[in-house]
Design a protein around this motif. Sequence first.
Motif, PDB file in Angstrom:
ATOM      1  N   TYR A 113      44.448  53.482  35.861  1.00 55.84           N
ATOM      2  CA  TYR A 113      43.807  53.799  36.539  1.00 55.84           C
ATOM      3  C   TYR A 113      43.945  55.887  37.201  1.00 55.84           C
ATOM      4  O   TYR A 113      45.136  56.008  36.161  1.00 55.84           O
ATOM      5  CB  TYR A 113      43.718  53.426  37.789  1.00 55.84           C
ATOM      6  CG  TYR A 113      43.474  51.995  38.036  1.00 55.84           C
ATOM      7  CD1 TYR A 113      44.099  51.511  37.325  1.00 55.84           C
ATOM      8  CD2 TYR A 113      42.296  51.280  38.376  1.00 55.84           C
ATOM      9  CE1 TYR A 113      43.962  50.190  37.402  1.00 55.84           C
ATOM     10  CE2 TYR A 113      42.168  50.390  38.286  1.00 55.84           C
ATOM     11  CZ  TYR A 113      42.810  49.093  37.221  1.00 55.84           C
ATOM     12  OH  TYR A 113      42.743  48.167  37.788  1.00 55.84           O
TER      13      TYR A 113
ATOM     14  N   ALA B 166      45.603  41.998  40.444  1.00 57.20           N
ATOM     15  CA  ALA B 166      44.620  42.723  41.035  1.00 57.20           C
ATOM     16  C   ALA B 166      45.822  43.321  41.153  1.00 57.20           C
ATOM     17  O   ALA B 166      45.624  44.437  42.148  1.00 57.20           O
ATOM     18  CB  ALA B 166      44.875  42.231  42.130  1.00 57.20           C
ATOM     19  N   GLU B 167      47.442  43.161  40.913  1.00 54.02           N
ATOM     20  CA  GLU B 167      48.369  43.925  41.697  1.00 54.02           C
ATOM     21  C   GLU B 167      48.391  45.624  40.617  1.00 54.02           C
ATOM     22  O   GLU B 167      48.571  45.384  39.326  1.00 54.02           O
ATOM     23  CB  GLU B 167      49.825  43.587  41.533  1.00 54.02           C
ATOM     24  CG  GLU B 167      50.044  42.181  42.014  1.00 54.02           C
ATOM     25  CD  GLU B 167      49.154  41.260  41.168  1.00 54.02           C
ATOM     26  OE1 GLU B 167      49.505  40.345  42.512  1.00 54.02           O
ATOM     27  OE2 GLU B 167      49.368  40.890  40.378  1.00 54.02           O
ATOM     28  N   GLN B 168      48.287  46.866  40.781  1.00 56.35           N
ATOM     29  CA  GLN B 168      48.498  48.257  40.439  1.00 56.35           C
ATOM     30  C   GLN B 168      50.105  49.109  40.601  1.00 56.35           C
ATOM     31  O   GLN B 168      50.932  48.621  41.418  1.00 56.35           O
ATOM     32  CB  GLN B 168      47.142  49.497  40.464  1.00 56.35           C
ATOM     33  CG  GLN B 168      45.694  48.230  40.151  1.00 56.35           C
ATOM     34  CD  GLN B 168      45.101  49.583  41.434  1.00 56.35           C
ATOM     35  OE1 GLN B 168      44.888  50.124  40.980  1.00 56.35           O
ATOM     36  NE2 GLN B 168      43.720  48.545  41.089  1.00 56.35           N
ATOM     37  N   TYR B 169      50.457  48.992  39.189  1.00 54.87           N
ATOM     38  CA  TYR B 169      51.616  49.942  38.970  1.00 54.87           C
ATOM     39  C   TYR B 169      51.700  51.417  38.483  1.00 54.87           C
ATOM     40  O   TYR B 169      50.593  51.671  38.176  1.00 54.87           O
ATOM     41  CB  TYR B 169      52.460  48.984  37.544  1.00 54.87           C
ATOM     42  CG  TYR B 169      52.745  47.152  38.254  1.00 54.87           C
ATOM     43  CD1 TYR B 169      51.991  46.907  37.753  1.00 54.87           C
ATOM     44  CD2 TYR B 169      53.750  47.246  39.045  1.00 54.87           C
ATOM     45  CE1 TYR B 169      52.053  45.701  38.679  1.00 54.87           C
ATOM     46  CE2 TYR B 169      53.609  45.625  39.571  1.00 54.87           C
ATOM     47  CZ  TYR B 169      53.223  44.948  38.860  1.00 54.87           C
ATOM     48  OH  TYR B 169      53.384  43.441  38.995  1.00 54.87           O
ATOM     49  N   PHE B 170      52.364  51.857  39.291  1.00 50.72           N
ATOM     50  CA  PHE B 170      52.011  53.366  38.822  1.00 50.72           C
ATOM     51  C   PHE B 170      52.689  54.471  38.596  1.00 50.72           C
ATOM     52  O   PHE B 170      54.066  54.170  38.483  1.00 50.72           O
ATOM     53  CB  PHE B 170      51.521  53.815  41.111  1.00 50.72           C
ATOM     54  CG  PHE B 170      50.264  53.572  41.704  1.00 50.72           C
ATOM     55  CD1 PHE B 170      50.503  52.507  41.929  1.00 50.72           C
ATOM     56  CD2 PHE B 170      49.477  54.829  41.620  1.00 50.72           C
ATOM     57  CE1 PHE B 170      48.621  51.853  42.732  1.00 50.72           C
ATOM     58  CE2 PHE B 170      48.405  53.919  42.513  1.00 50.72           C
ATOM     59  CZ  PHE B 170      47.899  52.809  42.642  1.00 50.72           C
ATOM     60  N   GLY B 171      52.502  55.200  38.414  1.00 52.50           N
ATOM     61  CA  GLY B 171      53.185  56.394  38.061  1.00 52.50           C
ATOM     62  C   GLY B 171      54.045  56.936  39.052  1.00 52.50           C
ATOM     63  O   GLY B 171      53.159  56.839  40.092  1.00 52.50           O
ATOM     64  N   PRO B 172      54.945  58.067  38.748  1.00 50.21           N
ATOM     65  CA  PRO B 172      55.347  59.304  39.513  1.00 50.21           C
ATOM     66  C   PRO B 172      54.948  59.506  40.294  1.00 50.21           C
ATOM     67  O   PRO B 172      55.304  60.493  41.767  1.00 50.21           O
ATOM     68  CB  PRO B 172      56.503  59.046  38.689  1.00 50.21           C
ATOM     69  CG  PRO B 172      56.167  60.102  37.548  1.00 50.21           C
ATOM     70  CD  PRO B 172      55.506  58.045  36.874  1.00 50.21           C
TER      71      PRO B 172
ATOM     72  N   PHE C 215      48.275  60.069  40.744  1.00 53.61           N
ATOM     73  CA  PHE C 215      48.508  59.288  40.388  1.00 53.61           C
ATOM     74  C   PHE C 215      48.165  58.843  39.071  1.00 53.61           C
ATOM     75  O   PHE C 215      46.889  57.793  39.203  1.00 53.61           O
ATOM     76  CB  PHE C 215      48.980  58.537  41.740  1.00 53.61           C
ATOM     77  CG  PHE C 215      50.027  58.710  42.282  1.00 53.61           C
ATOM     78  CD1 PHE C 215      49.728  59.901  43.228  1.00 53.61           C
ATOM     79  CD2 PHE C 215      51.615  58.535  41.841  1.00 53.61           C
ATOM     80  CE1 PHE C 215      50.155  60.241  44.986  1.00 53.61           C
ATOM     81  CE2 PHE C 215      52.360  59.108  43.141  1.00 53.61           C
ATOM     82  CZ  PHE C 215      51.677  60.118  44.519  1.00 53.61           C
TER      83      PHE C 215
ATOM     84  N   SER D 231      47.047  48.176  35.010  1.00 52.97           N
ATOM     85  CA  SER D 231      46.804  46.861  35.466  1.00 52.97           C
ATOM     86  C   SER D 231      46.934  45.639  34.658  1.00 52.97           C
ATOM     87  O   SER D 231      46.014  46.077  33.857  1.00 52.97           O
ATOM     88  CB  SER D 231      46.183  46.590  37.251  1.00 52.97           C
ATOM     89  OG  SER D 231      44.398  46.293  37.191  1.00 52.97           O
TER      90      SER D 231
END
Lengths: 110, 114
Positions: A33, A97-103, A90, A94
């Motif tokens: 995303y 449902a849990e999304q993991y973000f960049g910095p 950003f 995923s």
Amino acid sequence: DTAVSQTPKYLVTQMGNDKSIKCEQNLGHDTMYWYKQDSKKFLKIMFSYNNKELIINETVPNRFSPKSPDKAHLNLHINSLELGDSAVYFCASSQRAEQYFGPGTRLTVT
Amino acid sequence: DQQVKQNSPSLSVQEGRISILNCDYTNSMFDYFLWYKKYPAEGPTFLISISSIKDKNEDGRFTVFLNKSAKHLSLHIVPSQPGDSAVYFCAVGRSGGGADGLTFGKGTHLIIQP
């Protein structure tokens, strides 16, 4: 050993230029995303890619285009940059449902 | 038209006490609820989640409560520690995950006082 990485972290450019932000994830996730955090601090979805297909395209100007060379990468290309494009962008990925973000990439258009 | 509201822009809590962060949502179609923690100049970090079939989920010092009838969720942190000082975002989505993006609240800045 960063799970979701973005480059560059900071990007300063002039109006009218074309720029790209790169994103890579090493989590093996199927979906990636792009989000924009504007001056009011809201995080809003821009695009998502699932197995190299664009699934969501919110009301984003067509000057913005996501490009996914493979499942681990989703780059954001922006043409003819405008002052209002200044924000933090950003990338996320995923599997459920849990999304993991960049910095994040702070884009400043002058 | 905010679908997710965090009405407290900031919250100050003494170290060792309980921190309670609140979130309201409007759309009943959402069935998965998440909390993210964000430090300055970093991306949001996933903290804890809950699906609509539960009303409570606990992970160490963090507990999320869901009240579906009131469309309200809360995050409890106990005991609060200095490292908990950050911006906390409530996010909602659908449990199928996949291509759906998350809808975020505006965040609550939690400050833990020593």
